[in-house]
Scaffold this motif. Structure first.
Motif, mmCIF file in Angstrom:
data_model
loop_
_atom_site.group_PDB
_atom_site.id
_atom_site.type_symbol
_atom_site.label_atom_id
_atom_site.label_comp_id
_atom_site.label_asym_id
_atom_site.label_seq_id
_atom_site.Cartn_x
_atom_site.Cartn_y
_atom_site.Cartn_z
ATOM 1 N N LEU A 45 19.432 5.882 17.305
ATOM 2 C CA LEU A 45 18.582 5.805 16.130
ATOM 3 C C LEU A 45 18.767 4.476 15.407
ATOM 4 O O LEU A 45 19.885 4.098 15.060
ATOM 5 C CB LEU A 45 18.902 6.966 15.189
ATOM 6 C CG LEU A 45 18.060 7.077 13.928
ATOM 7 C CD1 LEU A 45 16.598 7.347 14.272
ATOM 8 C CD2 LEU A 45 18.618 8.174 13.029
ATOM 9 N N PHE A 48 15.193 5.586 10.077
ATOM 10 C CA PHE A 48 14.288 6.693 9.875
ATOM 11 C C PHE A 48 13.790 6.699 8.433
ATOM 12 O O PHE A 48 14.341 6.018 7.568
ATOM 13 C CB PHE A 48 14.917 8.021 10.281
ATOM 14 C CG PHE A 48 16.173 8.386 9.526
ATOM 15 C CD1 PHE A 48 17.404 7.847 9.889
ATOM 16 C CD2 PHE A 48 16.133 9.304 8.477
ATOM 17 C CE1 PHE A 48 18.561 8.206 9.223
ATOM 18 C CE2 PHE A 48 17.293 9.661 7.811
ATOM 19 C CZ PHE A 48 18.502 9.114 8.182
ATOM 20 N N TYR A 50 11.893 9.456 5.452
ATOM 21 C CA TYR A 50 11.444 10.785 5.071
ATOM 22 C C TYR A 50 10.282 10.764 4.091
ATOM 23 O O TYR A 50 9.807 11.815 3.668
ATOM 24 C CB TYR A 50 12.598 11.588 4.459
ATOM 25 C CG TYR A 50 13.629 11.966 5.472
ATOM 26 C CD1 TYR A 50 14.972 11.685 5.274
ATOM 27 C CD2 TYR A 50 13.267 12.587 6.656
ATOM 28 C CE1 TYR A 50 15.918 12.020 6.213
ATOM 29 C CE2 TYR A 50 14.208 12.929 7.601
ATOM 30 C CZ TYR A 50 15.527 12.646 7.378
ATOM 31 O OH TYR A 50 16.460 12.976 8.314
ATOM 32 N N LYS A 57 19.130 3.874 7.136
ATOM 33 C CA LYS A 57 19.694 3.282 8.348
ATOM 34 C C LYS A 57 20.169 4.371 9.290
ATOM 35 O O LYS A 57 20.724 5.382 8.869
ATOM 36 C CB LYS A 57 20.860 2.370 7.990
ATOM 37 C CG LYS A 57 20.451 1.119 7.224
ATOM 38 C CD LYS A 57 21.657 0.264 6.913
ATOM 39 C CE LYS A 57 21.244 -1.002 6.147
ATOM 40 N NZ LYS A 57 22.414 -1.835 5.812
ATOM 41 N N SER A 94 8.178 13.988 12.762
ATOM 42 C CA SER A 94 8.391 15.428 12.672
ATOM 43 C C SER A 94 7.999 15.896 11.277
ATOM 44 O O SER A 94 7.971 15.101 10.330
ATOM 45 C CB SER A 94 9.848 15.791 12.970
ATOM 46 O OG SER A 94 10.710 15.333 11.953
ATOM 47 N N GLN A 97 11.515 17.567 6.084
ATOM 48 C CA GLN A 97 12.971 17.639 6.158
ATOM 49 C C GLN A 97 13.464 19.064 6.038
ATOM 50 O O GLN A 97 12.962 19.836 5.248
ATOM 51 C CB GLN A 97 13.528 16.805 5.012
ATOM 52 C CG GLN A 97 15.029 16.681 4.964
ATOM 53 C CD GLN A 97 15.447 15.752 3.833
ATOM 54 O OE1 GLN A 97 14.615 15.114 3.222
ATOM 55 N NE2 GLN A 97 16.726 15.689 3.573
ATOM 56 N N ALA A 99 13.154 21.520 8.022
ATOM 57 C CA ALA A 99 12.405 22.564 8.709
ATOM 58 C C ALA A 99 12.850 22.722 10.154
ATOM 59 O O ALA A 99 12.386 23.626 10.829
ATOM 60 C CB ALA A 99 10.914 22.251 8.660
ATOM 61 N N HIS A 100 13.732 21.843 10.619
ATOM 62 C CA HIS A 100 14.234 21.918 11.981
ATOM 63 C C HIS A 100 13.123 21.974 13.006
ATOM 64 O O HIS A 100 13.192 22.725 13.968
ATOM 65 C CB HIS A 100 15.168 23.116 12.148
ATOM 66 C CG HIS A 100 16.463 22.942 11.417
ATOM 67 N ND1 HIS A 100 17.381 21.980 11.758
ATOM 68 C CD2 HIS A 100 16.980 23.598 10.360
ATOM 69 C CE1 HIS A 100 18.410 22.063 10.934
ATOM 70 N NE2 HIS A 100 18.207 23.021 10.087
ATOM 71 N N GLN A 101 12.116 21.194 12.777
ATOM 72 C CA GLN A 101 11.034 21.105 13.737
ATOM 73 C C GLN A 101 11.332 20.017 14.748
ATOM 74 O O GLN A 101 11.998 19.036 14.453
ATOM 75 C CB GLN A 101 9.722 20.772 13.009
ATOM 76 C CG GLN A 101 9.259 21.857 12.061
ATOM 77 C CD GLN A 101 8.950 23.138 12.795
ATOM 78 O OE1 GLN A 101 8.301 23.118 13.837
ATOM 79 N NE2 GLN A 101 9.433 24.255 12.278
ATOM 80 N N GLN A 103 10.838 16.801 17.251
ATOM 81 C CA GLN A 103 10.184 15.526 17.090
ATOM 82 C C GLN A 103 9.072 15.365 18.118
ATOM 83 O O GLN A 103 9.134 15.909 19.222
ATOM 84 C CB GLN A 103 11.192 14.389 17.268
ATOM 85 C CG GLN A 103 12.241 14.355 16.169
ATOM 86 C CD GLN A 103 13.264 13.265 16.425
ATOM 87 O OE1 GLN A 103 13.779 13.118 17.511
ATOM 88 N NE2 GLN A 103 13.566 12.498 15.389
ATOM 89 N N TYR B 37 14.553 17.941 25.769
ATOM 90 C CA TYR B 37 13.344 17.147 25.927
ATOM 91 C C TYR B 37 13.266 16.658 27.368
ATOM 92 O O TYR B 37 14.280 16.411 28.014
ATOM 93 C CB TYR B 37 13.355 15.928 25.000
ATOM 94 C CG TYR B 37 13.128 16.227 23.544
ATOM 95 C CD1 TYR B 37 14.195 16.510 22.702
ATOM 96 C CD2 TYR B 37 11.845 16.218 23.001
ATOM 97 C CE1 TYR B 37 13.995 16.767 21.344
ATOM 98 C CE2 TYR B 37 11.637 16.469 21.653
ATOM 99 C CZ TYR B 37 12.719 16.736 20.833
ATOM 100 O OH TYR B 37 12.513 16.990 19.497
ATOM 101 N N HIS B 95 19.939 18.922 16.214
ATOM 102 C CA HIS B 95 19.323 18.645 14.917
ATOM 103 C C HIS B 95 20.065 19.433 13.857
ATOM 104 O O HIS B 95 19.995 20.649 13.818
ATOM 105 C CB HIS B 95 17.848 19.009 14.935
ATOM 106 C CG HIS B 95 17.139 18.658 13.659
ATOM 107 N ND1 HIS B 95 15.971 19.265 13.268
ATOM 108 C CD2 HIS B 95 17.424 17.756 12.684
ATOM 109 C CE1 HIS B 95 15.574 18.757 12.108
ATOM 110 N NE2 HIS B 95 16.429 17.836 11.748
#
Lengths: 114, 112
Positions: A45, A48, A50, A57, A94, A97, A99-101, A103, B37, B95
């Motif tokens: 990463l 990111f 939100y 960072k 995604s 924040q 919601a654990h969805q 990506q 994934y 996650h």
């Protein structure tokens, strides 16, 4: 279907150039991410975000910056490109924040710095 | 930071056979999600399956299933009746909190 579009599939730039990688998503997702993918290292990463104008960072932000002026667009900037930034860059988005969805990823940009 | 480990850089399976890809992770959190994934060659990364940590029942999606062992922090992916289209790089992802953490990937070859 969620669509994450990265502006270029392949890009060749020269050392010292300022490079812009663009990413646009069409599902009104709050969260957007930039990763680089290297063999044997998986996805790392870079930055990111939100929310609009918000950025955080990630694990390897050095040499990079980002911009998120609009919700649907997240840009990665290489301030002064170097050969060690040759890599595959993946953008993802995604929903909100917590919601654990999962990506959703773009096709990637394979960037070569000469 | 949480870590995700995929100890098999490469795996191969005969078409129509079953293969299991391993993934372990390290966390002190109790509420998190796990994902597998798939990234086919030169194609977009897509979600295969997801598992909520608070659910004991293992997730299943058609030929794909997981073996989730929360105490052991293990999350393996089983692919049954393997098909040529299953050939890809597979990434395990964690996650929790505000971030996703990915393993280094397992490259799966399907042998006709």
């Amino acid at each position: 279907d969620v669509k994450v579009t990265q502006s270029s599939r392949y890009l060749v730039k020269r050392t010292g150039e300022k490079v812009f990688l663009e990413c646009v998503q069409d599902m009104d997702h709050e969260n957007m991410f930039w990763y680089r993918q290297d063999p044997g290292l998986g996805l790392r990463l870079i930055y990111f975000s939100y929310d609009v104008k918000m950025k955080e960072k990630g694990d390897i932000p050095e040499g990079y910056s980002v911009s998120r002026e609009k919700k649907e667009r997240f840009s990665l900037i290489l301030e002064s490109a170097s050969t060690n930034q040759t890599s595959m860059y993946l953008c993802a988005s995604s929903p909100s924040q917590g919601a654990h969805q999962p990506q959703h990823f773009g096709d990637g940009t394979r960037l070569s710095i000469l | 930071a949480q870590t995700v480990t995929q100890s098999q850089p490469e795996m191969s399976v005969q078409e129509a056979e079953t293969v299991t890809l391993s993934c372990t992770y390290d966390t002190s959190e109790s509420d998190y999600y796990l994902f597998w994934y798939k990234q086919p060659p030169s194609r977009q990364m897509i979600l295969v399956i997801r598992q909520e940590a608070y659910k004991q029942q293992n997730a299943t999606e058609n030929r794909f299933s997981v073996n989730f062992q929360k105490a052991a922090k293990s999350f393996s992916l089983k692919i049954s009746d393997s098909q040529l289209g299953d050939a890809a790089m597979y990434f395990c992802a964690y996650h929790g909190g505000n971030q996703f953490y990915f393993g280094t990937g397992t490259s799966l070859t399907v042998i006709p």
